[in-house]
Design a protein around this motif. Structure first.
Motif, mmCIF file in Angstrom:
data_model
loop_
_atom_site.group_PDB
_atom_site.id
_atom_site.type_symbol
_atom_site.label_atom_id
_atom_site.label_comp_id
_atom_site.label_asym_id
_atom_site.label_seq_id
_atom_site.Cartn_x
_atom_site.Cartn_y
_atom_site.Cartn_z
ATOM 1 N N TYR A 197 24.706 122.641 102.027
ATOM 2 C CA TYR A 197 23.375 122.133 102.379
ATOM 3 C C TYR A 197 22.441 122.185 101.172
ATOM 4 C CZ TYR A 197 18.874 121.829 104.817
ATOM 5 O OH TYR A 197 17.614 121.464 105.221
ATOM 6 N N HIS A 198 22.370 123.317 100.501
ATOM 7 C CA HIS A 198 21.429 123.469 99.392
ATOM 8 C C HIS A 198 21.875 122.728 98.139
ATOM 9 C CE1 HIS A 198 18.621 126.227 101.289
ATOM 10 N NE2 HIS A 198 19.645 126.910 101.771
ATOM 11 N N GLN A 199 23.155 122.501 98.000
ATOM 12 C CA GLN A 199 23.638 121.802 96.817
ATOM 13 C C GLN A 199 23.675 120.280 96.991
ATOM 14 O OE1 GLN A 199 27.470 123.443 95.807
ATOM 15 N NE2 GLN A 199 26.632 125.459 95.282
ATOM 16 N N THR A 200 23.901 119.828 98.236
ATOM 17 C CA THR A 200 24.155 118.400 98.462
ATOM 18 C C THR A 200 23.075 117.713 99.292
ATOM 19 O OG1 THR A 200 26.523 118.885 98.397
ATOM 20 C CG2 THR A 200 25.854 116.738 99.270
ATOM 21 N N PHE A 201 22.626 118.363 100.354
ATOM 22 C CA PHE A 201 21.675 117.724 101.270
ATOM 23 C C PHE A 201 20.355 117.476 100.540
ATOM 24 C CE2 PHE A 201 18.920 117.202 104.953
ATOM 25 C CZ PHE A 201 19.734 116.509 105.832
ATOM 26 N N SER A 202 19.836 116.260 100.649
ATOM 27 C CA SER A 202 18.628 115.878 99.913
ATOM 28 C C SER A 202 17.630 115.205 100.843
ATOM 29 C CB SER A 202 18.989 114.913 98.774
ATOM 30 O OG SER A 202 19.504 113.697 99.307
ATOM 31 N N ARG A 203 16.472 114.901 100.273
ATOM 32 C CA ARG A 203 15.449 114.194 101.056
ATOM 33 C C ARG A 203 15.969 112.852 101.539
ATOM 34 N NH1 ARG A 203 10.519 114.986 102.056
ATOM 35 N NH2 ARG A 203 10.540 116.797 100.695
ATOM 36 N N LYS A 204 16.816 112.226 100.752
ATOM 37 C CA LYS A 204 17.385 110.941 101.165
ATOM 38 C C LYS A 204 18.192 111.093 102.444
ATOM 39 C CE LYS A 204 21.077 109.365 99.215
ATOM 40 N NZ LYS A 204 22.043 108.801 98.213
ATOM 41 N N HIS A 205 18.958 112.172 102.549
ATOM 42 C CA HIS A 205 19.746 112.400 103.756
ATOM 43 C C HIS A 205 18.846 112.640 104.971
ATOM 44 C CE1 HIS A 205 22.715 113.575 100.565
ATOM 45 N NE2 HIS A 205 23.465 112.789 101.309
ATOM 46 N N ALA A 206 17.760 113.366 104.771
ATOM 47 C CA ALA A 206 16.823 113.606 105.873
ATOM 48 C C ALA A 206 16.210 112.298 106.346
ATOM 49 C CB ALA A 206 15.735 114.586 105.439
ATOM 50 N N TRP A 207 15.835 111.440 105.384
ATOM 51 C CA TRP A 207 15.271 110.135 105.746
ATOM 52 C C TRP A 207 16.312 109.275 106.470
ATOM 53 C CZ3 TRP A 207 10.580 108.435 106.282
ATOM 54 C CH2 TRP A 207 9.530 109.007 105.571
ATOM 55 N N ILE A 208 17.562 109.343 106.032
ATOM 56 C CA ILE A 208 18.609 108.562 106.690
ATOM 57 C C ILE A 208 18.755 108.990 108.147
ATOM 58 C CG2 ILE A 208 21.106 108.171 106.782
ATOM 59 C CD1 ILE A 208 21.113 108.196 103.724
ATOM 60 N N LEU A 209 18.742 110.301 108.403
ATOM 61 C CA LEU A 209 18.837 110.795 109.770
ATOM 62 C C LEU A 209 17.675 110.297 110.623
ATOM 63 C CD1 LEU A 209 19.974 114.508 109.268
ATOM 64 C CD2 LEU A 209 21.307 112.662 110.286
ATOM 65 N N ALA A 210 16.460 110.390 110.070
ATOM 66 C CA ALA A 210 15.273 109.983 110.831
ATOM 67 C C ALA A 210 15.261 108.475 111.090
ATOM 68 C CB ALA A 210 14.012 110.408 110.088
ATOM 69 N N VAL A 211 15.494 107.688 110.055
ATOM 70 C CA VAL A 211 15.445 106.224 110.188
ATOM 71 C C VAL A 211 16.552 105.723 111.105
ATOM 72 C CG1 VAL A 211 15.670 104.046 108.940
ATOM 73 C CG2 VAL A 211 14.288 105.891 107.976
ATOM 74 N N THR A 212 17.736 106.326 111.001
ATOM 75 C CA THR A 212 18.843 105.924 111.864
ATOM 76 C C THR A 212 18.495 106.112 113.331
ATOM 77 O OG1 THR A 212 20.471 106.479 110.162
ATOM 78 C CG2 THR A 212 21.270 106.322 112.434
ATOM 79 N N ALA A 213 17.842 107.234 113.644
ATOM 80 C CA ALA A 213 17.434 107.486 115.029
ATOM 81 C C ALA A 213 16.487 106.397 115.520
ATOM 82 C CB ALA A 213 16.768 108.857 115.140
ATOM 83 N N TRP A 214 15.557 105.993 114.691
ATOM 84 C CA TRP A 214 14.575 104.973 115.089
ATOM 85 C C TRP A 214 15.220 103.607 115.250
ATOM 86 C CZ3 TRP A 214 8.979 105.158 115.334
ATOM 87 C CH2 TRP A 214 8.454 106.458 115.246
ATOM 88 N N LEU A 215 16.269 103.335 114.485
ATOM 89 C CA LEU A 215 16.857 101.987 114.496
ATOM 90 C C LEU A 215 17.895 101.787 115.598
ATOM 91 C CD1 LEU A 215 17.335 101.252 110.669
ATOM 92 C CD2 LEU A 215 15.540 100.392 112.203
ATOM 93 N N ILE A 216 18.743 102.777 115.841
ATOM 94 C CA ILE A 216 19.858 102.544 116.764
ATOM 95 C C ILE A 216 19.566 102.986 118.198
ATOM 96 C CG2 ILE A 216 21.475 102.801 114.858
ATOM 97 C CD1 ILE A 216 22.347 105.455 116.067
ATOM 98 N N ALA A 217 18.617 103.908 118.379
ATOM 99 C CA ALA A 217 18.363 104.424 119.731
ATOM 100 C C ALA A 217 17.960 103.339 120.736
ATOM 101 C CB ALA A 217 17.294 105.522 119.678
ATOM 102 N N PRO A 218 17.109 102.347 120.355
ATOM 103 C CA PRO A 218 16.647 101.364 121.364
ATOM 104 C C PRO A 218 17.653 100.282 121.721
ATOM 105 C CG PRO A 218 15.100 101.578 119.488
ATOM 106 C CD PRO A 218 16.396 102.184 119.081
#
Length: 342
Positions: free
Chosen positions: A153-174
């Protein structure tokens, strides 16, 4: 009364059946007749508006506090703000949908199709609830990675990954809500019509929506959160840390994770009755719209967006400190604090 999936979950419209056209039975909605016909229904609508107001104010404050009063923008902060933002919009839509019951809902002439498909069908607010569920799933994924795989998590997970998780939820859920809205709501004679599908199709779509909007995300969250909480429990019983600063960070991480687990538990409590009720209804079971059970399920489900800020206010000391700072008499003189740290 005809219904499909939980399109009548928020508001039960007055339907009048017309003649059959092919395999479908068009059900005309309109001319508009107010739903509330007694004091209980008026009280229910008033309560929903109060819930919407609490949700809008509470989630709005969460967005401001976490985004403004912070030392740094970390990954979990971003996902919590995303959760609060969708719950904020959902609360406003809840109020708007209740208010729309008391006005003429004839579709605007130039936008009749869009109006009937997205507004009159309640597709937008149901989509927002779906996004909230998917975003909470994204939070569960982030917490799982942070606690179960901390080095990765601390070596690989980045802000880009957090944004991908958030944006994906907004796009595919509806997706499922839009499909059903387009298929089931049409314009006819300057009015919005609900096209009731055959029972077999109703059952299939009802099950698909139950799986997509609730059951699959629920299973994912349950697995991830319980694994994460179990790991935290083991860490509490085995770790002996002398580094005060490191200990403080670990305690904050545990507090955040356990608080978000509480949010998940409340999600299950609030949404399970409504989802199970409409699943059995779409499978051919009976449902007393306006009855005690339906009313309880309705109140529980609509209140979910309003309870999360209360959890933050009770569990996060940083959030309470930030709120006090924002309310300071000296404008702009608020303390930069950690906010909700990972």
């Amino acid at each position: 009364m005809s219904s499909f999936v939980d399109s009548d979950f928020l508001i039960e419209s007055n339907f009048s059946d017309s003649s059959s056209h092919g395999p479908y039975t068009p059900v005309t909605i309109g001319p508009y007749t107010p739903v509330a016909s007694n004091s209980i229904e008026y009280a229910l609508h008033a309560l929903q508006c109060v819930i919407g107001l609490i949700g809008a104010v509470g989630n709005g404050l969460v967005c401001v506090v976490i985004w403004k009063v912070r030392k740094e923008q970390n990954f979990i902060n971003l996902l919590i703000v995303s959760q609060a933002a969708i719950d904020f919009f959902t609360s406003l839509l809840l109020i708007a949908n209740i208010i729309s019951l008391w006005v003429d809902e004839r579709p605007p002439e130039n936008l009749a199709d869009l109006y009937c498909i997205f507004w009159h069908s309640k597709v937008i607010i149901f989509s927002c609830w779906a996004i909230s569920t998917f975003n909470l799933t994204a939070i569960a994924i982030e917490r799982y990675l942070a606690i179960i795989h901390p080095f990765w998590y601390h070596q690989t997970f980045s802000r880009k990954h957090a944004w991908i998780l958030a944006v994906t939820a907004w796009l595919i859920a509806p997706i499922m809500r839009i499909i059903t809205g387009v298929r089931q709501h049409v314009v006819k004679q300057q009015r919005c019509d609900y096209v009731s599908p055959p029972m077999q199709e109703k059952m299939i779509l009802g099950v698909l929506i139950f799986l997509w909007d609730f059951f699959i995300p629920l299973c994912i969250m349950a697995f991830l959160f319980f694994r994460t909480i179990l790991k935290l429990h083991r860490m509490e019983t085995t770790e002996s840390i002398r580094d005060t600063e490191l200990q403080r960070k670990i305690l904050k991480r545990r507090n955040v994770t356990k608080t978000l687990f509480t949010v998940f538990v409340l999600f299950v409590i609030c949404w399970t009755p409504e989802r199970i009720t409409f699943l059995q209804f779409n499978l051919g079971g009976k449902l007393d719209f306006g009855g005690a059970w339906h009313t309880i399920a309705l109140i529980l489900a609509t209140s979910n967006s309003a309870v999360n800020p209360i959890v933050y206010a009770l569990r996060f000391e940083q959030y309470k400190d930030g709120l006090k700072s924002l309310c300071s008499r000296r404008r702009g003189d608020y303390q930069r604090i950690d906010g909700i740290t990972d």
